[in-house]
Motif scaffolding. Structure first.
Motif, PDB file in Angstrom:
ATOM      1  N   GLN A  93       0.839  -1.198   0.000  1.00  8.57           N
ATOM      2  CA  GLN A  93       0.000   0.000   0.000  1.00  8.57           C
ATOM      3  C   GLN A  93       0.876   1.252   0.000  1.00  8.57           C
ATOM      4  O   GLN A  93       0.574   2.244  -0.671  1.00  8.57           O
ATOM      5  CB  GLN A  93      -0.935   0.003   1.212  1.00  8.57           C
ATOM      6  N   VAL A  94       1.985   1.207   0.731  1.00  5.73           N
ATOM      7  CA  VAL A  94       2.930   2.326   0.717  1.00  5.73           C
ATOM      8  C   VAL A  94       3.439   2.537  -0.707  1.00  5.73           C
ATOM      9  O   VAL A  94       3.552   3.666  -1.187  1.00  5.73           O
ATOM     10  CB  VAL A  94       4.102   2.049   1.687  1.00  5.73           C
ATOM     11  N   ARG A  95       3.727   1.447  -1.398  1.00  5.10           N
ATOM     12  CA  ARG A  95       4.212   1.566  -2.782  1.00  5.10           C
ATOM     13  C   ARG A  95       3.122   2.127  -3.701  1.00  5.10           C
ATOM     14  O   ARG A  95       3.418   2.855  -4.648  1.00  5.10           O
ATOM     15  CB  ARG A  95       4.695   0.200  -3.272  1.00  5.10           C
ATOM     16  N   THR A  96       1.862   1.799  -3.409  1.00  2.00           N
ATOM     17  CA  THR A  96       0.767   2.363  -4.214  1.00  2.00           C
ATOM     18  C   THR A  96       0.676   3.870  -3.982  1.00  2.00           C
ATOM     19  O   THR A  96       0.451   4.642  -4.927  1.00  2.00           O
ATOM     20  CB  THR A  96      -0.557   1.679  -3.855  1.00  2.00           C
ATOM     21  N   LEU A  97       0.844   4.295  -2.736  1.00  2.00           N
ATOM     22  CA  LEU A  97       0.829   5.736  -2.452  1.00  2.00           C
ATOM     23  C   LEU A  97       1.989   6.435  -3.179  1.00  2.00           C
ATOM     24  O   LEU A  97       1.857   7.569  -3.655  1.00  2.00           O
ATOM     25  CB  LEU A  97       0.928   5.988  -0.946  1.00  2.00           C
ATOM     26  N   ARG A  98       3.122   5.762  -3.242  1.00  2.00           N
ATOM     27  CA  ARG A  98       4.267   6.324  -3.970  1.00  2.00           C
ATOM     28  C   ARG A  98       3.935   6.451  -5.460  1.00  2.00           C
ATOM     29  O   ARG A  98       4.347   7.414  -6.112  1.00  2.00           O
ATOM     30  CB  ARG A  98       5.497   5.451  -3.795  1.00  2.00           C
ATOM     31  N   MET A  99       3.217   5.481  -5.992  1.00  2.00           N
ATOM     32  CA  MET A  99       2.792   5.540  -7.390  1.00  2.00           C
ATOM     33  C   MET A  99       1.957   6.795  -7.615  1.00  2.00           C
ATOM     34  O   MET A  99       2.151   7.530  -8.584  1.00  2.00           O
ATOM     35  CB  MET A  99       1.992   4.277  -7.740  1.00  2.00           C
ATOM     36  N   LEU A 100       1.023   7.072  -6.693  1.00  2.00           N
ATOM     37  CA  LEU A 100       0.186   8.269  -6.828  1.00  2.00           C
ATOM     38  C   LEU A 100       1.046   9.527  -6.814  1.00  2.00           C
ATOM     39  O   LEU A 100       0.825  10.441  -7.613  1.00  2.00           O
ATOM     40  CB  LEU A 100      -0.824   8.344  -5.675  1.00  2.00           C
ATOM     41  N   ASP A 101       2.024   9.575  -5.921  1.00  2.00           N
ATOM     42  CA  ASP A 101       2.866  10.757  -5.852  1.00  2.00           C
ATOM     43  C   ASP A 101       3.759  10.866  -7.083  1.00  2.00           C
ATOM     44  O   ASP A 101       4.104  11.975  -7.505  1.00  2.00           O
ATOM     45  CB  ASP A 101       3.693  10.758  -4.568  1.00  2.00           C
ATOM     46  N   GLY A 102       4.138   9.717  -7.636  1.00  2.00           N
ATOM     47  CA  GLY A 102       4.906   9.725  -8.875  1.00  2.00           C
ATOM     48  C   GLY A 102       4.099  10.318 -10.016  1.00  2.00           C
ATOM     49  O   GLY A 102       4.613  11.090 -10.834  1.00  2.00           O
ATOM     50  N   ALA A 103       2.811   9.985 -10.049  1.00  2.00           N
ATOM     51  CA  ALA A 103       1.935  10.551 -11.077  1.00  2.00           C
ATOM     52  C   ALA A 103       1.773  12.060 -10.867  1.00  2.00           C
ATOM     53  O   ALA A 103       1.755  12.831 -11.828  1.00  2.00           O
ATOM     54  CB  ALA A 103       0.571   9.861 -11.039  1.00  2.00           C
ATOM     55  N   ARG A 104       1.677  12.475  -9.602  1.00  2.00           N
ATOM     56  CA  ARG A 104       1.574  13.924  -9.312  1.00  2.00           C
ATOM     57  C   ARG A 104       2.846  14.635  -9.755  1.00  2.00           C
ATOM     58  O   ARG A 104       2.811  15.739 -10.296  1.00  2.00           O
ATOM     59  CB  ARG A 104       1.368  14.165  -7.814  1.00  2.00           C
ATOM     60  N   LYS A 105       3.978  14.010  -9.510  1.00  2.00           N
ATOM     61  CA  LYS A 105       5.254  14.647  -9.877  1.00  2.00           C
ATOM     62  C   LYS A 105       5.340  14.845 -11.386  1.00  2.00           C
ATOM     63  O   LYS A 105       5.895  15.835 -11.859  1.00  2.00           O
ATOM     64  CB  LYS A 105       6.423  13.802  -9.389  1.00  2.00           C
ATOM     65  N   ARG A 106       4.771  13.918 -12.121  1.00  2.00           N
ATOM     66  CA  ARG A 106       4.788  14.065 -13.594  1.00  2.00           C
ATOM     67  C   ARG A 106       4.029  15.305 -14.014  1.00  2.00           C
ATOM     68  O   ARG A 106       4.399  15.961 -14.985  1.00  2.00           O
ATOM     69  CB  ARG A 106       4.136  12.855 -14.256  1.00  2.00           C
ATOM     70  N   VAL A 107       2.935  15.615 -13.301  1.00  2.00           N
ATOM     71  CA  VAL A 107       2.169  16.821 -13.619  1.00  2.00           C
ATOM     72  C   VAL A 107       3.084  18.034 -13.477  1.00  2.00           C
ATOM     73  O   VAL A 107       3.170  18.885 -14.374  1.00  2.00           O
ATOM     74  CB  VAL A 107       0.957  16.968 -12.679  1.00  2.00           C
ATOM     75  N   ALA A 108       3.775  18.099 -12.338  1.00  2.00           N
ATOM     76  CA  ALA A 108       4.660  19.232 -12.078  1.00  2.00           C
ATOM     77  C   ALA A 108       5.830  19.267 -13.060  1.00  2.00           C
ATOM     78  O   ALA A 108       6.192  20.327 -13.578  1.00  2.00           O
ATOM     79  CB  ALA A 108       5.185  19.169 -10.646  1.00  2.00           C
ATOM     80  N   ASP A 109       6.422  18.102 -13.331  1.00  2.00           N
ATOM     81  CA  ASP A 109       7.571  18.038 -14.237  1.00  2.00           C
ATOM     82  C   ASP A 109       7.182  18.430 -15.651  1.00  2.00           C
ATOM     83  O   ASP A 109       7.943  19.115 -16.344  1.00  2.00           O
ATOM     84  CB  ASP A 109       8.173  16.629 -14.240  1.00  2.00           C
ATOM     85  N   ASN A 110       6.013  17.964 -16.111  1.00  2.00           N
ATOM     86  CA  ASN A 110       5.563  18.305 -17.469  1.00  2.00           C
ATOM     87  C   ASN A 110       5.402  19.806 -17.602  1.00  2.00           C
ATOM     88  O   ASN A 110       5.814  20.405 -18.595  1.00  2.00           O
ATOM     89  CB  ASN A 110       4.245  17.587 -17.799  1.00  2.00           C
ATOM     90  N   ARG A 111       4.816  20.447 -16.604  1.00  2.00           N
ATOM     91  CA  ARG A 111       4.637  21.899 -16.663  1.00  2.00           C
ATOM     92  C   ARG A 111       5.988  22.605 -16.632  1.00  2.00           C
ATOM     93  O   ARG A 111       6.222  23.573 -17.358  1.00  2.00           O
ATOM     94  CB  ARG A 111       3.762  22.393 -15.524  1.00  2.00           C
ATOM     95  N   LYS A 112       6.876  22.078 -15.800  1.00  2.00           N
ATOM     96  CA  LYS A 112       8.212  22.696 -15.678  1.00  2.00           C
ATOM     97  C   LYS A 112       8.917  22.696 -17.035  1.00  2.00           C
ATOM     98  O   LYS A 112       9.547  23.658 -17.425  1.00  2.00           O
ATOM     99  CB  LYS A 112       9.044  21.886 -14.676  1.00  2.00           C
ATOM    100  N   GLU A 113       8.789  21.596 -17.764  1.00  2.00           N
ATOM    101  CA  GLU A 113       9.389  21.499 -19.103  1.00  2.00           C
ATOM    102  C   GLU A 113       8.878  22.609 -20.008  1.00  2.00           C
ATOM    103  O   GLU A 113       9.643  23.260 -20.716  1.00  2.00           O
ATOM    104  CB  GLU A 113       8.945  20.184 -19.759  1.00  2.00           C
ATOM    105  N   TRP A 114       7.571  22.772 -20.033  1.00  2.00           N
ATOM    106  CA  TRP A 114       6.975  23.794 -20.894  1.00  2.00           C
ATOM    107  C   TRP A 114       7.422  25.190 -20.475  1.00  2.00           C
ATOM    108  O   TRP A 114       7.554  26.088 -21.313  1.00  2.00           O
ATOM    109  CB  TRP A 114       5.444  23.716 -20.853  1.00  2.00           C
ATOM    110  N   ILE A 115       7.655  25.368 -19.218  1.00  2.00           N
ATOM    111  CA  ILE A 115       8.038  26.692 -18.737  1.00  2.00           C
ATOM    112  C   ILE A 115       9.480  27.017 -19.093  1.00  2.00           C
ATOM    113  O   ILE A 115       9.805  28.148 -19.425  1.00  2.00           O
ATOM    114  CB  ILE A 115       7.799  26.786 -17.214  1.00  2.00           C
ATOM    115  N   THR A 116      10.372  26.013 -19.059  1.00  2.00           N
ATOM    116  CA  THR A 116      11.801  26.317 -19.214  1.00  2.00           C
ATOM    117  C   THR A 116      12.406  25.884 -20.540  1.00  2.00           C
ATOM    118  O   THR A 116      13.460  26.388 -20.914  1.00  2.00           O
ATOM    119  CB  THR A 116      12.622  25.672 -18.088  1.00  2.00           C
ATOM    120  N   ASP A 117      11.798  24.955 -21.250  1.00  2.00           N
ATOM    121  CA  ASP A 117      12.511  24.343 -22.381  1.00  2.00           C
ATOM    122  C   ASP A 117      12.127  24.859 -23.768  1.00  2.00           C
ATOM    123  O   ASP A 117      12.673  24.398 -24.762  1.00  2.00           O
ATOM    124  CB  ASP A 117      12.309  22.816 -22.358  1.00  2.00           C
TER     125      ASP A 117
END
Lengths: 467, 164
Positions: free
Chosen positions: A396-420
């Motif tokens: 279950q801890v690993r599933t929660l990490r999966m959710l946070d990994g998906a959230r991080k992708r949201v932030a990372d994708n936006r960061k790319e558009w902002i800087t690249d």
């Protein structure tokens, strides 16, 4: 307690899983279409005349995936609609995978339901799952959904439409990505072991189609690079160029290493992309709690599956093939097939097709362990249940990490558009289609997003790990 | 056997508890994100100013100011405490270079900053003076090096919670 309770416990399991699925769905829905990989895909399909992605002239051949994107881009009418369609193309297979997975398990008692709940966390908490839900790369998640759909069909009594459905699902899986070929040997295995819904006609049709696909790929192969991407080797990475220089003359050994790495990643979480990073950390005395959680939960679960598998093999060697023994063979063949298909390089996502039977096997193993604890002495029961609760907690801890990994992708994708954007405008100045697609997609990429990784306290991060 | 039924149910329930708790926790947290989006659990403290975001290397926050209408080429008033509180006017690009924030410079160039404009030429001169090859390469890919760089661009580094 009614052991034949129709769909009651299936509904209970889905209800328990619903919060995580809803959160995941929300996060995927809010994920910006990415700059890296995403715009290049649109460039591939941007030409409205004569799409060349239908010809297998490149190392990567995903005709149905490209055709889907092509149709979405040219019929959407607006970028917002296109992005919405892409997100939907992710949500639907993820939802289908989770729902069909539980339907396939068919829990009928509280013990079944608990085991199914754990199996679902294994499915969602494994690295191959997170790696396969990266928008817009629906390749293998569609294949995984097609696999579980096929499995549901071949374990049910055969109907007239089963053959067409199995062929369609196999075509869907293969058309989205090469990993979909895993379905072919699995259907053969299902038929050979007497699965009620796996007809000879379906098996033959799918095998012929799979063979034709492989022949087509080999016919058009031209020159395939010895190594298409960087590879993991031992405790480090080798660039594709370095790997070619080192192993190019005789790559079979490293191809075997890559295949075995993918298989081992499904079973033990190590290595990741061919690199034994957790092992390296342990050897250097620098392992952190989340690495221990990941490694121990996978090792313990695989051990439990092996314990269950041996017992079932002994039982069904006498009694004949049954659903559980079929699952063991499906798991072994899926692992082997996934390993073979990842000969060129190993990545977590390439174990996706084998993850489905691994999670299914975990259901039977946990169920058997729970049943054993009920029969044990009081002390044995307490110890057994505590061990299973601990195992369930780590997943279950690993599933929660999966959710946070998906959230991080949201932030990372936006960061790319902002800087690249500036660098891309410079690097791709000669690619008008690319730049046009990029500028069209930029507004959705830079729009504010309501999702970010949670800023957990330090003690929680040491258990969850980096997202 | 009659005793094993509640025992089996209890064992099953205990094994399911982590998933039930984890799922509910995820749902509650996402719900809380909508009701309290500024809570430290969900978002870092917002930058007080565009200048602070630039110097701290917070490209996301800095971009939000540009998105809200701020001109990425307009000079900012940068206080110089070591010079008796005088204020120097530096463009965002120059400030980003001075603070050594590559991501901020890339963001500015991606969203309207023009290195060829008079005030931004100082950014290229500063990158050369600091010996920052990466930043210099990025900037010179967008505009040529000015011919009239001052002998010394900045007497001191700007500070706001994080500099190189």
């Amino acid at each position: 307690m009614d052991p034949n309770g129709s769909w009651r416990w299936t509904v209970v399991v889905l209800a328990v899983a619903m919060p995580v699925l809803l959160v995941l769905g929300l996060v995927l829905w809010m994920t910006p279409y990415p700059l890296a990989e995403g715009v290049a895909l649109v460039e591939d399909i941007a030409s409205p005349v004569g799409p060349d992605f239908l010809l297998p002239t490149r190392a990567y051949y995903r005709p149905l995936f490209h055709l889907t994107l092509f149709t979405a881009w040219h019929s959407a009418g607006s970028v917002a609609t296109f992005v919405a369609i892409v997100r939907l193309l992710h949500l639907v297979p993820v939802a289908a995978l989770a729902i069909l997975f539980v339907v396939h398990l068919r829990p009928k008692t509280p013990t079944d339901a608990a085991a199914a709940i754990v199996a679902l966390t294994v499915l969602m908490g494994s690295p191959a799952f997170l790696d396969n839900i990266e928008i817009p790369l629906t390749y293998t998640i569609v294949g995984m959904a097609a696999l579980i759909g096929s499995w549901v069909l071949w374990e049910r009594q055969e109907r007239r439409w089963h053959t067409w459905a199995l062929v369609a699902l196999a075509l869907l899986a293969i058309g989205f990505k090469e990993q979909g070929l895993v379905i072919v040997p699995l259907l053969v295995v299902a038929w050979w072991t007497g699965a009620p819904g796996a007809s000879r006609a379906a098996t033959l049709s799918v095998t012929v189609l799979g063979g034709l696909y492989v022949a087509l790929r080999l016919l058009y192969r031209g020159h395939w690079a010895t190594f298409e991407q960087d590879i993991g080797y031992g405790f480090d990475y080798l660039s594709a160029r370095d790997a070619t220089a080192r192993f190019g003359a005789s790559p079979l050994g490293i191809y075997a290493y890559n295949g075995l790495s993918t298989m081992a990643n499904v079973l033990f979480t190590e290595p990741q992309s061919g690199v034994f990073s957790i092992t390296s950390a342990i050897v250097r005395g620098q392992a952190v709690p989340w690495q221990i959680v990941h490694l121990s939960s996978s090792v313990c679960l695989t051990g439990l599956i092996a314990w269950w598998g041996v017992a079932v093999a002994r039982r069904d060697a006498v009694a004949g093939w049954a659903r559980e023994s079929r699952t063991i063979v499906v798991l072994i063949v899926a692992l082997a097939a996934s390993g073979v298909l990842s000969f060129n390089y190993s990545r977590d996502r390439l174990g996706g097709m084998a993850l489905v039977p691994y999670a299914a096997a975990s259901y039977f193993a946990v169920r058997a362990a729970l049943a054993r604890t009920v029969e044990a002495t009081t002390v044995g029961r307490i110890v057994g249940v505590l061990a299973l609760v601990l195992l369930a907690s780590t997943w279950q801890v690993r599933t929660l990490r999966m959710l946070d990994g998906a959230r991080k992708r949201v932030a990372d994708n936006r960061k790319e558009w902002i800087t690249d954007l500036h660098q891309r405008r410079t690097d791709y100045a000669g690619r008008a289609d690319y730049l046009r697609a990029m500028e069209a997609l930029a507004p959705q990429g830079t729009a504010p997003v309501g999702v970010r990784p949670l800023r957990y306290p330090r003690w929680a991060l040491t258990l969850l790990g980096p997202s | 056997m009659a005793r094993s039924v509640p025992s089996a149910f209890l064992s099953a329930l205990l094994v399911a508890v982590p998933a039930i708790v984890g799922g509910l926790m995820s749902l509650v947290l996402e719900g809380a994100r909508f009701t309290s989006p500024a809570d430290p659990l969900f978002a870092p403290p917002a930058a007080r100013s565009f200048q602070e975001a630039l110097v701290d290397g917070d490209a996301d926050s800095a971009y939000d100011f540009i998105r809200a209408g701020l001109d990425p080429n307009a000079p900012l008033a940068v206080p110089r405490p070591a010079a008796n509180g005088t204020v120097e006017r530096l463009t965002p690009l120059t400030l980003g270079v001075a603070a050594g924030r590559t991501n901020v410079v890339l963001m500015l160039l991606s969203h309207g900053a023009r290195p060829e404009m008079p005030g931004n030429g100082l950014a290229l001169c500063l990158a050369a003076e600091l010996g920052d090859k990466e930043l210099l390469a990025i900037l010179t890919s967008a505009a040529p090096m000015p011919a009239d760089c001052p002998e010394r661009v900045l007497p001191e580094r700007p500070q706001s919670g994080g500099v190189r």
